[in-house]
Design a protein around this motif. Structure first.
Motif, PDB file in Angstrom:
ATOM      1  N   SER A 145      33.224  36.408  32.098  1.00 47.83           N
ATOM      2  CA  SER A 145      33.757  35.586  31.773  1.00 47.83           C
ATOM      3  C   SER A 145      34.890  34.982  31.610  1.00 47.83           C
ATOM      4  O   SER A 145      34.750  33.842  32.494  1.00 47.83           O
ATOM      5  N   LEU A 146      36.180  36.294  32.204  1.00 43.18           N
ATOM      6  CA  LEU A 146      37.376  35.618  32.236  1.00 43.18           C
ATOM      7  C   LEU A 146      37.235  34.943  34.014  1.00 43.18           C
ATOM      8  O   LEU A 146      38.570  34.130  33.872  1.00 43.18           O
ATOM      9  N   GLN A 147      36.955  34.993  34.528  1.00 42.07           N
ATOM     10  CA  GLN A 147      36.310  34.740  36.126  1.00 42.07           C
ATOM     11  C   GLN A 147      36.165  33.204  36.142  1.00 42.07           C
ATOM     12  O   GLN A 147      36.264  32.263  36.855  1.00 42.07           O
ATOM     13  N   THR A 148      35.789  32.901  34.774  1.00 42.68           N
ATOM     14  CA  THR A 148      35.032  31.524  34.754  1.00 42.68           C
ATOM     15  C   THR A 148      36.570  30.833  34.351  1.00 42.68           C
ATOM     16  O   THR A 148      36.568  29.250  34.072  1.00 42.68           O
ATOM     17  N   LEU A 149      37.651  31.839  33.812  1.00 50.66           N
ATOM     18  CA  LEU A 149      38.971  30.434  32.887  1.00 50.66           C
ATOM     19  C   LEU A 149      39.029  29.702  34.774  1.00 50.66           C
ATOM     20  O   LEU A 149      39.355  30.053  36.208  1.00 50.66           O
ATOM     21  N   ASP A 150      40.564  28.145  33.821  1.00 50.92           N
ATOM     22  CA  ASP A 150      40.829  27.916  35.668  1.00 50.92           C
ATOM     23  C   ASP A 150      42.257  28.783  35.642  1.00 50.92           C
ATOM     24  O   ASP A 150      43.321  27.753  35.403  1.00 50.92           O
ATOM     25  N   ALA A 151      42.007  30.370  36.474  1.00 51.08           N
ATOM     26  CA  ALA A 151      43.511  30.552  37.035  1.00 51.08           C
ATOM     27  C   ALA A 151      42.890  31.613  38.234  1.00 51.08           C
ATOM     28  O   ALA A 151      41.188  31.457  38.055  1.00 51.08           O
ATOM     29  N   LYS A 152      43.746  31.792  38.364  1.00 53.93           N
ATOM     30  CA  LYS A 152      43.366  33.258  39.245  1.00 53.93           C
ATOM     31  C   LYS A 152      43.264  34.475  38.539  1.00 53.93           C
ATOM     32  O   LYS A 152      44.125  33.883  38.207  1.00 53.93           O
ATOM     33  N   VAL A 153      41.976  34.922  38.707  1.00 58.51           N
ATOM     34  CA  VAL A 153      42.367  36.215  37.843  1.00 58.51           C
ATOM     35  C   VAL A 153      41.823  37.830  38.645  1.00 58.51           C
ATOM     36  O   VAL A 153      41.519  38.020  39.820  1.00 58.51           O
ATOM     37  N   TYR A 154      43.390  38.026  38.003  1.00 62.47           N
ATOM     38  CA  TYR A 154      43.337  39.422  39.322  1.00 62.47           C
ATOM     39  C   TYR A 154      43.228  40.766  38.283  1.00 62.47           C
ATOM     40  O   TYR A 154      43.420  40.904  36.979  1.00 62.47           O
ATOM     41  N   PHE A 155      41.872  42.187  38.903  1.00 66.12           N
ATOM     42  CA  PHE A 155      41.576  42.799  37.854  1.00 66.12           C
ATOM     43  C   PHE A 155      42.233  44.190  39.275  1.00 66.12           C
ATOM     44  O   PHE A 155      41.599  44.235  40.229  1.00 66.12           O
ATOM     45  N   PRO A 156      42.485  45.681  38.322  1.00 64.42           N
ATOM     46  CA  PRO A 156      42.829  46.502  39.511  1.00 64.42           C
ATOM     47  C   PRO A 156      40.994  46.872  39.621  1.00 64.42           C
ATOM     48  O   PRO A 156      40.240  46.726  38.505  1.00 64.42           O
TER      49      PRO A 156
END
Ligand code: KG4
Ligand code: ZN
Length: 345
Positions: free
Chosen positions: A292-303
């Motif tokens: 879900s967070l991957q669809t935000l208008d931002a680069k999303v980083y996860f460990p």
């Protein structure tokens, strides 16, 4: 003389930090090299032992850290091929967390540092989670918004630079992980049930039940999750207890959590104007939340998944950053901070 000068130069250019995490129910140990990155890490989870009691038993946690800390340190030394003279500093989690559990890592880290004559530093556990994505090959660039979702914390943090944190929102009651665990218990999934609940939710029908999205209709970035657990309990008690119903309840609960976190992350990105979002903490392992967070208008980083939950690598990393700037423990007193705000760093 040449030797000691050489050693000094080597310490300034390259540091190898042993990190020790014992704040709750995982003993984590790792070695981070300022030039080469993570050299080795090892973890022992006490989850099976606490599961019998339905939650973490602090005294048992402390005793188990005592049992596991030395074998784990031996393991990372073996994996990295290093000897103790190669270690240039020691970082341990100094808080927040369980006092007795923290004391094990702090006492051990400080004593080993004293014996090896290297500097030591107490690290903030949540700063460790915040920095965990820095261990990946494509690390985030400052500034960014961080969503910290663990068993004990739910925080939205404005990360201006390393060490410069502003809390934008937090939970006024249960942490997200806690809400997952309590709801999992209601569904008979054991402890800690976050991952099991998420697996069950995959089989659920998202249209059968609708759970509220708490605190989204008022401004601000705070969260409240205890009502969702009550909503789940009421839904369970007013329906048949078949497997499909349980899966449908798990799905509705997870959907509500994911939606709520999404809405608040979106608000935090708009408020800061930042274009990067870091997600960390145990609930960051949740695949529905990740998708879900991957669809935000931002680069999303996860460990990576293993560094979403507690680990020694994130503590070694933060310790290395701080020791490199000259910060270190000063006197011989061994101090831990069971309650400690990120903003007090
Ligand atoms: O960060 P962490 O290891 O420990 C704390 O510092 O609290 O987070 C543990 C929490 C537990 O509440 C656990 O149920 C939750 O993270 N968790 C998950 C998942 N994996 C772990 N929650 C939801 N979905 C998951 N896949
Ligand atoms: Zn944690």
């Amino acid at each position: 003389m040449a030797d000691s000068n050489g050693l000094l130069r080597e310490m300034q250019s390259e540091m190898r930090i042993l990190g020790i995490e014992t704040s709750c129910d995982e003993t984590g140990v790792a070695i981070f090299d300022s030039e080469k990155g993570l050299l080795a890490d090892a973890l022992y989870s006490q989850v099976a032992m606490h599961a019998e009691y339905g939650g973490v038993v602090p005294e048992l946690a402390s005793r188990d850290h005592v049992r596991k800390i030395i074998p784990l340190i031996q393991e990372v030394m073996d994996k990295s091929g290093l000897g103790f003279p190669d270690i240039s500093g020691i970082a341990y989690t100094a808080g927040p967390g369980l006092a007795g559990a923290l004391m094990v890592g702090a006492a051990f880290g400080r004593s080993l540092g004293f014996a090896l004559d290297v500097p030591t530093i107490g690290v903030h556990h949540m700063e460790g989670h915040l920095m965990a994505p820095m261990l990946e090959s494509d690390p985030p660039v400052y500034p960014y918004v961080a969503l910290l979702v663990s068993g004990g914390h739910t925080l939205l943090v404005k990360v201006k630079a390393f060490g410069h944190y502003e809390i934008m929102g937090e939970s006024v009651d249960d942490a997200v992980g806690e809400a997952f665990d309590k709801t999992a218990k209601i569904l008979g999934l054991g402890y800690p049930g976050g991952a099991a609940l998420s697996k069950l939710a995959d089989k659920g029908d998202s249209k059968r039940f609708h759970f509220p999205r708490p605190m989204i209709d008022r401004p601000g970035l705070d969260f409240s999750f205890s009502g969702l657990k009550t909503f789940a309990a009421n839904t369970v008690s007013s329906h048949e207890q078949d497997d499909q119903t349980k899966a449908d309840i798990a799905r509705a609960f997870q959907d509500a959590i994911v939606d709520t976190l999404m809405i608040k992350c979106k608000r935090a990105l708009v408020a800061t104007g930042y274009k990067s979002l870091v997600v960390a903490g145990g609930v960051g392992a949740n695949l529905a939340l990740r998708a879900s967070l991957q669809t935000l208008d931002a680069k999303v980083y996860f460990p990576r998944q293993a560094f979403c939950t507690d680990n020694g690598a994130m503590i070694a990393y933060v310790g290395c950053m701080r020791l490199m700037t000259g910060k270190q423990d000063q006197d011989l007193a061994i101090k831990v901070y069971p309650r400690w705000s990120l903003e007090d760093l």
